[in-house]
Design an enzyme around this catalytic site. Structure first.
Site, mmCIF file in Angstrom:
data_model
loop_
_atom_site.group_PDB
_atom_site.id
_atom_site.type_symbol
_atom_site.label_atom_id
_atom_site.label_comp_id
_atom_site.label_asym_id
_atom_site.label_seq_id
_atom_site.Cartn_x
_atom_site.Cartn_y
_atom_site.Cartn_z
ATOM 1 N N ASP A 220 0.598 -0.528 -0.260
ATOM 2 C CA ASP A 220 -0.124 -0.068 -0.238
ATOM 3 C C ASP A 220 0.776 1.382 -0.306
ATOM 4 O O ASP A 220 0.240 1.970 -0.274
ATOM 5 C CB ASP A 220 -0.849 -0.112 0.965
ATOM 6 N N ASP A 244 0.020 5.786 1.101
ATOM 7 C CA ASP A 244 -1.073 5.566 1.835
ATOM 8 C C ASP A 244 -1.061 6.551 3.601
ATOM 9 O O ASP A 244 -1.248 7.522 3.496
ATOM 10 C CB ASP A 244 -1.392 3.556 2.016
ATOM 11 N N ARG A 300 -7.797 10.871 10.648
ATOM 12 C CA ARG A 300 -6.772 9.774 11.196
ATOM 13 C C ARG A 300 -5.791 9.958 12.213
ATOM 14 O O ARG A 300 -5.147 9.518 11.548
ATOM 15 C CB ARG A 300 -6.610 9.038 9.531
#
Length: 491
Positions: A220, A244, A300
């Site tokens: 990723d 990512d 996040r």
């Protein structure tokens, strides 16, 4: 034999599945702490003890400026930085972790391996002296660096268990393909490393131990990917600008502490949990402490799916969308943090329930205790009956948010003032049994061709056997999860 044992275990599970489903719903992960509130209590106790010592020293008549550089109110740093000769006993660091990752041994008790080359020429047959050669070894190793270096990875760097990356005394950057992958392993410490500009890589063979290499699909591009692993501690690293996430913790990982790091220049900073429906992540336990969430971060910090997440004494200096988000009913315990909202009037909320209606999330246990809200920031708490559940966690009131500047002042990679302060040298360390991946003064791990003779059919060590058993367990968990989903759909 070990592979056949895994098959037998699998058959036993499936044979008794009809009445074992209820047991599975309460299944705990290897390394999961039975009493997370007790861990929270102990973290708060250690922080308050360090702050009390700091304040008492400042009141003493004998207080000098040199004391200030040592006592910080940060229990991790105070554990080892107050020793002026810490470089003579680097492995003491392994005793300083707090929170859910406190049992991460890293390479404690193992030999020293010195990275002498910044190259990464071959992900299948890495030469001695390279970082990749060190992290794949079976034995516990405490990995240090001979000089400042930037290591541009050709492919993701796959660790074996019981390893410490100790970047103290030098300036080490890891960039490139991957970057760091901790998959189905345990007991890793990553300390004082810059990790940035990581991108997707893969579709090639990569070695993960001296006796195994295999085909890897495309990664990723995470800075650090923690996948089905336990007892992991990430401390004093600086992370930014990856494809990512900067740190992802997924697929039944638990026993994780992420502390004293500096995050900047990134969109999706940290993901905890594979998916809303992946039941093994209910046992995920992560401590996020003393970090600085800095410039140009969007969201996040973290984004949580299931599990128990303790967010304590961090400094959040603005975000663009939200700071802490979640779905799948995670428990989020926010204590003693400082949240500074952005100027955007529509992004003041610290929290975000992702793709979930209030009728569902109003019962989730999300709590804010002792947090400082600045520039209009606000935390939307939720949960029923949490006063009883959190009684232990709150029995030590987290007043430490008033000292957040002090606690997080050294977040990120530590750069030493002196050019040789803390730098690894054979003269300042006990070199009996030490390893230099090519240095003439230290005893080297064999770099002979037979180190790479094996493949997935070859013999294995005890550590490799344990990792394979852990992998078998995670496969079983995934199978049971799929069965639960299918059964639910049929009902």
């Amino acid at each position: 034999m070990l592979e056949r044992s895994c098959i037998v275990i699998f058959l036993i599970f499936t044979s008794f599945f009809h009445f074992g489903l209820g047991m599975f719903m309460n299944l705990t992960l290897p390394g999961q702490h039975p009493d997370p509130e007790a861990v929270v209590l102990e973290v708060n106790r250690k922080v308050n003890a360090s702050l009390s010592l700091l304040q008492s020293r400042r009141k003493m008549l004998s207080y000098t400026p040199s004391d200030q550089s040592c006592q910080t109110g940060n229990p991790i740093d105070d554990c080892w930085r107050c020793d002026h000769n810490w470089q003579l006993n680097r492995q003491r660091l392994a005793d300083c972790a707090i929170g859910f990752g406190q049992y991460a041994l890293g390479g404690k008790g193992g030999r020293y391996y010195v990275v002498t080359s910044s190259s990464d020429p071959d992900p299948v047959s890495p030469p001695p002296g390279t970082l990749r050669y060190g992290v794949i070894q079976e034995e516990p190793l405490w990995i240090v660096f001979a000089a400042n270096m930037e290591i541009k990875l050709s492919e993701e760097l796959i660790f074996n268990s019981y390893k410490t990356l100790d970047g103290r005394g030098v300036n080490v950057h890891i960039t490139g393909g991957g970057c760091v992958t901790l998959q189905y392993i345990s007991n890793v410490i990553i300390h004082n490393i810059h990790i940035h500009h990581c991108y997707e890589s893969g579709e090639t063979n990569i070695r993960s131990s001296p006796t195994h290499f295999g085909w890897r699909t495309k990664s990723d591009g995470d800075g650090i990917s923690i996948f089905g692993s336990r007892d992991i501690w990430i401390d004093h690293c600086s992370l930014s600008n990856c494809k990512d996430g900067l740190i992802d913790v997924v697929m039944g990982s638990t026993g994780i502490t992420i502390s004293n790091n500096h995050f900047s220049h990134h969109n999706e900073v940290m993901l905890l949990g594979h998916s809303d429906d992946y039941l093994p992540d209910s046992g995920m336990q992560v401590t996020i402490s003393f970090n600085h969430f800095g410039k140009k971060l969007i969201q996040r910090m973290p984004r949580c799916r299931r599990g128990y997440i303790h967010v304590v004494n961090n400094d959040f200096t603005r975000w663009e969308m939200y700071a802490i988000g979640g779905s799948g009913n995670p428990t989020i315990n926010s204590q003693g943090n400082r949240y500074i909202a952005p100027f955007n009037p529509f992004a003041k909320e610290v929290t975000k329930r992702v793709d979930t209606g209030e009728e569902k999330w109003r019962n989730w246990n999300w709590r804010s205790e002792g947090d400082v809200m600045a520039n209009g920031a606000y935390f939307v708490a939720s949960g029923e009956g949490v006063e009883v559940k959190y009684e232990k966690a709150y029995s030590v009131e987290p007043k430490s948010a008033d000292f957040i500047d002090q606690i997080t002042m050294n977040a990120g990679v530590l750069i030493h003032r002196g050019s040789n302060s803390g730098k690894w040298t054979a003269a300042t360390n006990d070199t009996d049994g030490a390893v230099d991946g090519g240095g003439e003064d230290l005893v080297a791990i064999s770099g002979d061709a037979e180190d790479y003779d094996g493949d997935e059919e070859s013999g294995s060590s005890t550590l490799y056997s344990n990792s394979l058993l852990f992998t078998c367990l995670m496969v079983l968990l995934a199978f049971l999860f799929i069965h639960v989903k299918v059964t639910t759909m049929l009902l």
